[in-house]
Design a protein around this motif. Structure first.
Motif, PDB file in Angstrom:
ATOM      1  N   TYR A   1     -15.993  18.542 -18.750  1.00 33.31           N
ATOM      2  CA  TYR A   1     -16.078  18.726 -20.206  1.00 33.31           C
ATOM      3  C   TYR A   1     -14.787  19.265 -20.818  1.00 33.31           C
ATOM      4  CZ  TYR A   1     -21.096  17.928 -19.776  1.00 33.31           C
ATOM      5  OH  TYR A   1     -22.321  17.355 -19.536  1.00 33.31           O
ATOM      6  N   GLY A   2     -14.024  20.029 -20.034  1.00 33.21           N
ATOM      7  CA  GLY A   2     -12.778  20.593 -20.581  1.00 33.21           C
ATOM      8  C   GLY A   2     -11.733  19.539 -20.862  1.00 33.21           C
ATOM      9  N   ALA A   3     -11.506  18.636 -19.898  1.00 33.48           N
ATOM     10  CA  ALA A   3     -10.500  17.580 -20.095  1.00 33.48           C
ATOM     11  C   ALA A   3     -10.859  16.650 -21.252  1.00 33.48           C
ATOM     12  CB  ALA A   3     -10.319  16.797 -18.790  1.00 33.48           C
ATOM     13  N   PRO A   4     -12.109  16.168 -21.363  1.00 34.94           N
ATOM     14  CA  PRO A   4     -12.449  15.319 -22.521  1.00 34.94           C
ATOM     15  C   PRO A   4     -12.281  16.028 -23.857  1.00 34.94           C
ATOM     16  CG  PRO A   4     -14.127  15.136 -20.820  1.00 34.94           C
ATOM     17  CD  PRO A   4     -13.219  16.246 -20.401  1.00 34.94           C
ATOM     18  N   LEU A   5     -12.660  17.310 -23.905  1.00 32.70           N
ATOM     19  CA  LEU A   5     -12.520  18.052 -25.162  1.00 32.70           C
ATOM     20  C   LEU A   5     -11.057  18.170 -25.552  1.00 32.70           C
ATOM     21  CD1 LEU A   5     -13.833  19.702 -27.416  1.00 32.70           C
ATOM     22  CD2 LEU A   5     -13.636  21.730 -25.948  1.00 32.70           C
ATOM     23  N   LEU A   6     -10.188  18.430 -24.587  1.00 30.31           N
ATOM     24  CA  LEU A   6      -8.758  18.557 -24.870  1.00 30.31           C
ATOM     25  C   LEU A   6      -8.198  17.236 -25.404  1.00 30.31           C
ATOM     26  CD1 LEU A   6      -6.214  20.334 -24.681  1.00 30.31           C
ATOM     27  CD2 LEU A   6      -5.889  19.476 -22.359  1.00 30.31           C
ATOM     28  N   ILE A   7      -8.555  16.125 -24.767  1.00 31.56           N
ATOM     29  CA  ILE A   7      -8.052  14.819 -25.208  1.00 31.56           C
ATOM     30  C   ILE A   7      -8.570  14.489 -26.604  1.00 31.56           C
ATOM     31  CG2 ILE A   7      -8.131  12.339 -24.739  1.00 31.56           C
ATOM     32  CD1 ILE A   7      -8.297  13.031 -21.759  1.00 31.56           C
ATOM     33  N   ALA A   8      -9.857  14.753 -26.850  1.00 30.75           N
ATOM     34  CA  ALA A   8     -10.448  14.430 -28.158  1.00 30.75           C
ATOM     35  C   ALA A   8      -9.813  15.257 -29.266  1.00 30.75           C
ATOM     36  CB  ALA A   8     -11.955  14.663 -28.116  1.00 30.75           C
TER      37      ALA A   8
ATOM     38  N   ALA B   1      -5.954  15.868 -33.916  1.00 29.38           N
ATOM     39  CA  ALA B   1      -4.830  16.614 -34.494  1.00 29.38           C
ATOM     40  C   ALA B   1      -3.622  15.724 -34.758  1.00 29.38           C
ATOM     41  CB  ALA B   1      -4.447  17.760 -33.550  1.00 29.38           C
ATOM     42  N   SER B   2      -3.418  14.714 -33.916  1.00 27.25           N
ATOM     43  CA  SER B   2      -2.225  13.881 -34.047  1.00 27.25           C
ATOM     44  C   SER B   2      -2.402  12.687 -34.977  1.00 27.25           C
ATOM     45  CB  SER B   2      -1.791  13.374 -32.661  1.00 27.25           C
ATOM     46  OG  SER B   2      -2.828  12.623 -32.059  1.00 27.25           O
ATOM     47  N   THR B   3      -3.639  12.376 -35.354  1.00 23.75           N
ATOM     48  CA  THR B   3      -3.863  11.176 -36.175  1.00 23.75           C
ATOM     49  C   THR B   3      -4.622  11.437 -37.463  1.00 23.75           C
ATOM     50  OG1 THR B   3      -5.904  10.641 -34.978  1.00 23.75           O
ATOM     51  CG2 THR B   3      -3.853   9.675 -34.165  1.00 23.75           C
TER      52      THR B   3
ATOM     53  N   TRP C   1      -6.702   1.476 -34.100  1.00 18.98           N
ATOM     54  CA  TRP C   1      -5.782   0.753 -33.225  1.00 18.98           C
ATOM     55  C   TRP C   1      -4.529   0.304 -33.968  1.00 18.98           C
ATOM     56  CZ3 TRP C   1      -4.261  -0.191 -28.494  1.00 18.98           C
ATOM     57  CH2 TRP C   1      -3.427  -1.285 -28.243  1.00 18.98           C
ATOM     58  N   LEU C   2      -4.681  -0.334 -35.110  1.00 15.45           N
ATOM     59  CA  LEU C   2      -3.547  -0.980 -35.767  1.00 15.45           C
ATOM     60  C   LEU C   2      -2.478   0.011 -36.196  1.00 15.45           C
ATOM     61  CD1 LEU C   2      -5.288  -3.720 -37.927  1.00 15.45           C
ATOM     62  CD2 LEU C   2      -4.004  -4.010 -35.820  1.00 15.45           C
ATOM     63  N   GLU C   3      -2.864   1.127 -36.826  1.00 13.96           N
ATOM     64  CA  GLU C   3      -1.883   2.048 -37.380  1.00 13.96           C
ATOM     65  C   GLU C   3      -1.388   3.081 -36.376  1.00 13.96           C
ATOM     66  OE1 GLU C   3      -4.748   1.369 -38.873  1.00 13.96           O
ATOM     67  OE2 GLU C   3      -4.192   0.353 -40.748  1.00 13.96           O
ATOM     68  N   SER C   4      -2.299   3.696 -35.627  1.00 13.17           N
ATOM     69  CA  SER C   4      -1.912   4.833 -34.785  1.00 13.17           C
ATOM     70  C   SER C   4      -2.108   4.621 -33.294  1.00 13.17           C
ATOM     71  CB  SER C   4      -2.714   6.071 -35.203  1.00 13.17           C
ATOM     72  OG  SER C   4      -4.100   5.868 -34.938  1.00 13.17           O
ATOM     73  N   LYS C   5      -2.779   3.529 -32.894  1.00 22.32           N
ATOM     74  CA  LYS C   5      -3.087   3.286 -31.479  1.00 22.32           C
ATOM     75  C   LYS C   5      -3.904   4.417 -30.877  1.00 22.32           C
ATOM     76  CE  LYS C   5      -0.783  -0.609 -31.266  1.00 22.32           C
ATOM     77  NZ  LYS C   5      -0.482  -0.719 -32.694  1.00 22.32           N
TER      78      LYS C   5
END
Length: 859
Positions: A657-664, A669-671, A688-692
């Motif tokens: 659960y920690g790794a998925p939460l970090l990625i999500a 935050a970045s998009t 997909w088109l704008e930010s991948k």
């Protein structure tokens, strides 16, 4: 201007009919009576709003001088008061008050690289805050600008030529001789202290000409064959005209002239407020209709008007648009898409251009139609028809000339606003490229009928259109829609149906379009809409959800009986968390699909939470499958090693659960800032088109699939290696059965079927998407069957809890038997035990962990 009438709160709302009526009446009265003022600039009257205090109307006018004749203004004001009185308004005795004129600076000259101070006195009658703007943009305090005395004093530091309005001085010098020597011209500032600055002077050298200059013109000057020069447009227009010296005369090669009235409207739109939209749209409509011939022949003017319409549509997203405003909007569009503008659109749709003006126009029409007021009304122009109705179904036929297009929307759940817009000449505007030939305009594909825009605020399973065929000589008709993401025509989700003729009708085709969400969108950047995919998706996900619920119920019932050792405990912990993660992820998927079906483009506010939790729980599913694989790998390769249960649990939950939460969280935050977190069209999922952003799911998922595949290969290799030379031919056959069973069990638990996602990422082939959707939407069912029901220990425990032991007596016998017919495959490994004690322990661990059995053979 003060009017003796009770103040009505509706005059605070620019969308109110009374507000708009007052604006038109007041503006007309002022315009008509200020014409006598010599310095008055026609068309400059702007009603800025109404305030309480009886009624106070604020308005602005423009003059051609800073010192207008006050006597003329007094006379004009009296005429305005008389006009308003004649139409029913009671004008106060002292009705007019002029805003205070304040000199901002006492300096007569400003010098470059020095500070400039501006002061603004706030009148005593004004209550509120003030702000300073530059070119319509509010400025903030920084290294360039500073404020003092409560913001009333602005200091501009180190003034340069960039701080003034743009402009230039032109010096015309006639060449008197065709054979003259080089000559240098220098233009410099008068003030000697400023001449040393970089922009204080400019020099140009005219070299000696040793040839005849055949092209001569009093305005353009002289030039040799092949020369190009740029000249200004005619009076009443802005822009430039390019000329080329050809055969002894200057010939026009390129014209970029825009009517001054259109440029003025373009400047208004730069700072357009929502309440000003009715006035600006009316002005644009009037200007376009009055100058339609010049406008349609100028591609740059068409492009400018489209840009104006796009900005108006964008600003209109915060207000409600009524029928008169929409009519003015469509009157402008009708001129732009007329047959007279074909050449302009051919130029604008040239593939060497990247402005996509035609797409922007269609998008603006769709965007502003989203803001239409509720109610029933129709707008008819020469080539455009709009029908707005509130109903639970729609059936209608176009009333436009040479058009009998039929639209049928079947029964929907409840009455809702429906907007239908039919275009008969949009083939003049939209390029005829489809997905397969997007970069090639020289194809046999062309628009062969009307274009229809349908806007409904509910999910619609099917829409039917019956189109007239414009050109009977063309064959192979297709039903398509304009895909804004792909910037091309797309036939996905639409198909041609036989047209049921009425009487002697001929030359029609029927199109049915149904846009649905497919499970393959989880990994595919393509939105492949297909009924088969939709059925597979929703049926498969429903079966999976039911299976997962049943799986969790069974695990709850047999938990104590099947978790007596560490390995068994961790295996069942992994199964439970895989089931929980997949169940919640599927629920989020259904919610996201419902949101996408209800509105297009997808709502960022409604879609983002569903996407976040879907992203998190699908990733959690993969990481728990990774934990299951690593647990089997650990028990297979390190059979003599022992890790405590607490340590294994800590690692599992941190990774699961920690790794998925970090990625999500990092993905959001970045998009989320530029609003590129979720898709704009068709689906409620990662962009997909704008930010991948989709890669934040695809890369971790496919990486885990690859790791789990390696683990499976290692397990199979271990099983085969330990069995070589230890069995006879019948036993070898039994080993292959155990291996096949191992693969069948571990494939869904390890998520290996998600590897088909690679195919959906690179191909639009329907077969690949069907296989992906079929295998992965049913993953919950496979987990129930292979991870739970085929486990003999779970069946025994379940039967024991339900007092059905007679149904599993044969299973218990086989589980404890050492004979070759053991269904769990343990008999095979028990015979190996006699040859090698270490090998027996290792092979038994493989069989037990892969088959779901919790029984280990004592070595």
């Amino acid at each position: 201007m003060k009017i003796e009438e009770d103040f009505d709160t509706s005059l605070n709302d620019p969308n109110n009919e009374k507000y708009q009526r007052y604006v038109k009446q007041f503006q007309s009265a002022i315009e008509d009576n200020y014409n006598t003022v010599s310095n008055f600039k026609k068309g400059s009257v702007k009603i800025t709003g109404f305030r309480p205090g009886s009624i106070i109307a604020d308005y602005e006018i423009k003059t051609t001088t800073n010192s207008p004749n006050n006597a003329e203004f007094v006379e004009a004001n009296n005429k305005v008061a008389n006009t308003l009185t004649s139409i029913g308004f009671t004008v106060a005795g002292n009705a007019f008050a002029e805003s205070e004129n304040v000199t901002l600076s006492t300096a007569t000259k400003w010098y470059p690289l020095q500070d400039m101070t501006l002061k603004c006195k706030i009148p005593d009658s004004v209550d509120g805050t003030m702000s300073w703007t530059v070119n319509g943009q509010v400025i903030l305090q920084n290294g360039k600008y500073s404020f003092s005395e409560g913001g009333t004093i602005l200091t501009v530091k180190s003034v340069t030529e960039k701080d003034k309005d743009k402009g230039c001085i032109t010096l015309k010098h006639k060449i008197r001789s065709a054979d003259c020597s080089s000559e240098t011209f220098t233009c410099q500032l008068k003030i000697s202290e400023l001449q040393g600055l970089s922009y204080g002077r400019s020099t140009v050298i005219i070299n000696k000409v040793n040839q005849v200059l055949p092209c001569k013109n009093e305005t353009l000057g002289d030039g040799k064959e092949g020369d190009l020069l740029t000249g200004p447009c005619e009076k009443g227009k802005e822009g430039t005209i390019t000329y080329k010296c050809t055969s002894g005369r200057w010939t026009e090669t390129d014209r970029n002239c825009i009517l001054q009235v259109i440029k003025d409207i373009e400047k208004q739109v730069e700072v357009l407020a929502p309440q000003d939209i009715p006035v600006v749209v009316a002005q644009l409509s009037t200007a376009t209709v009055q100058n339609n011939q010049e406008i349609t022949q100028s591609s740059v003017t068409v492009q400018t008007i489209v840009e104006i319409l796009v900005k108006i549509a964008g600003t209109a997203q915060t207000i409600i648009i009524d029928a008169p405003v929409m009519k003015s909007f469509l009157q402008t569009v009708d001129i732009l898409v007329s047959d007279f503008a074909v050449n302009s659109w051919n130029n604008l749709n040239n593939n060497s251009r990247t402005d996509n003006t035609s797409t922007a126009l269609l998008s603006a029409v769709e965007s502003i139609s989203d803001r239409l007021t509720d109610g029933n009304f129709t707008i008819n122009e020469k080539s455009i028809e709009l029908n707005r109705t509130v109903a639970d179904r729609y059936s209608g036929i176009s009333n436009l000339t040479n058009s009998t297009t039929e639209i049928l929307i079947p029964q929907i759940s409840k009455p809702t606003p429906i907007t239908i817009i039919v275009f008969t000449t949009l083939d003049n505007v939209l390029p005829t490229r489809n997905i397969s030939n997007k970069n090639d305009s020289n194809t046999d594909v062309r628009i062969n009928g009307d274009v229809v825009v349908v806007k409904v605020n509910q999910t619609i399973n099917n829409i039917s259109f019956a189109f007239d065929i414009t050109d009977q000589s063309l064959g192979n008709p297709q039903c398509v829609f304009w895909n804004f993401k792909l910037d091309a025509w797309d036939s996905t989700g639409c198909e041609v149906k036989p047209y049921i003729r009425k009487g002697n009708e001929t030359g029609k085709i029927t199109c049915e379009c149904n846009h649905t969400t497919s499970f393959s969108i989880l990994m595919s950047p393509f939105s492949l809409d297909n009924k088969a995919l939709a059925y597979i998706t929703y049926i498969g996900v429903a079966i999976s959800m039911a299976s997962l619920i049943l799986c969790l119920i069974i695990e709850t019932i047999v938990w104590k009986n099947t978790t007596r050792n560490d390995t068994s405990y961790m295996r069942h912990v992994s199964i439970v968390n895989i089931a929980v993660s997949l169940l919640i992820a599927n629920i989020c998927f259904i919610i996201g699909a419902a949101i996408a079906e209800q509105e297009q483009p997808t709502s960022v506010g409604r879609c983002s939470p569903a996407v976040f939790f879907m992203h998190f729980f699908y990733l959690a599913l993969f990481f728990w499958m990774l934990i299951s694989a690593l647990l089997l790998f650990y028990r297979t390769v390190m059979v003599l090693s022992q890790m405590s249960r607490a340590k294994m649990m800590a690692i599992a939950f941190i990774v699961g659960y920690g790794a998925p939460l970090l990625i999500a969280v990092i993905t959001v935050a970045s998009t989320a800032g530029p609003k590129n977190y979720v898709t704009k069209q068709d689906a409620c999922w990662l962009n997909w088109l704008e930010s991948k952003a989709l890669l934040a799911f695809v890369i971790p998922a496919l990486t885990i699939v690859a790791i789990n595949l390696v683990v499976l290969i290692v397990v199979l290799y271990k099983m085969l290696r330990r069995g070589v030379g230890a069995t006879t031919q019948p036993d070898e056959k039994h080993a292959l059965v155990v291996i096949a069973r191992c693969v069948a069990i571990l494939t869904p638990i390890f998520g290996l079927t998600w590897g088909f996602g690679i195919g959906t990422m690179v191909s639009r082939d329907l077969g690949i998407h069907v296989v992906f959707a079929l295998l992965n939407s049913l993953q919950g069912f496979f987990i129930l069957v292979f991870g739970t029901l085929l486990d003999s220990k779970i069946r025994e425990a379940l039967a024991g809890r339900l007092s059905l032991r007679n149904l599993t007596s044969s299973n218990r016998t086989r589980s404890t038997s050492a004979g070759p017919s053991s269904s769990s495959g343990l008999g095979f490994f028990q015979r190996i035990r006699r040859r090698n004690v270490y090998n027996v322990s290792e092979a038994s661990a493989i069989s037990a962990a892969s088959s779901g059995s919790d029984t280990y053979v004592n070595a």
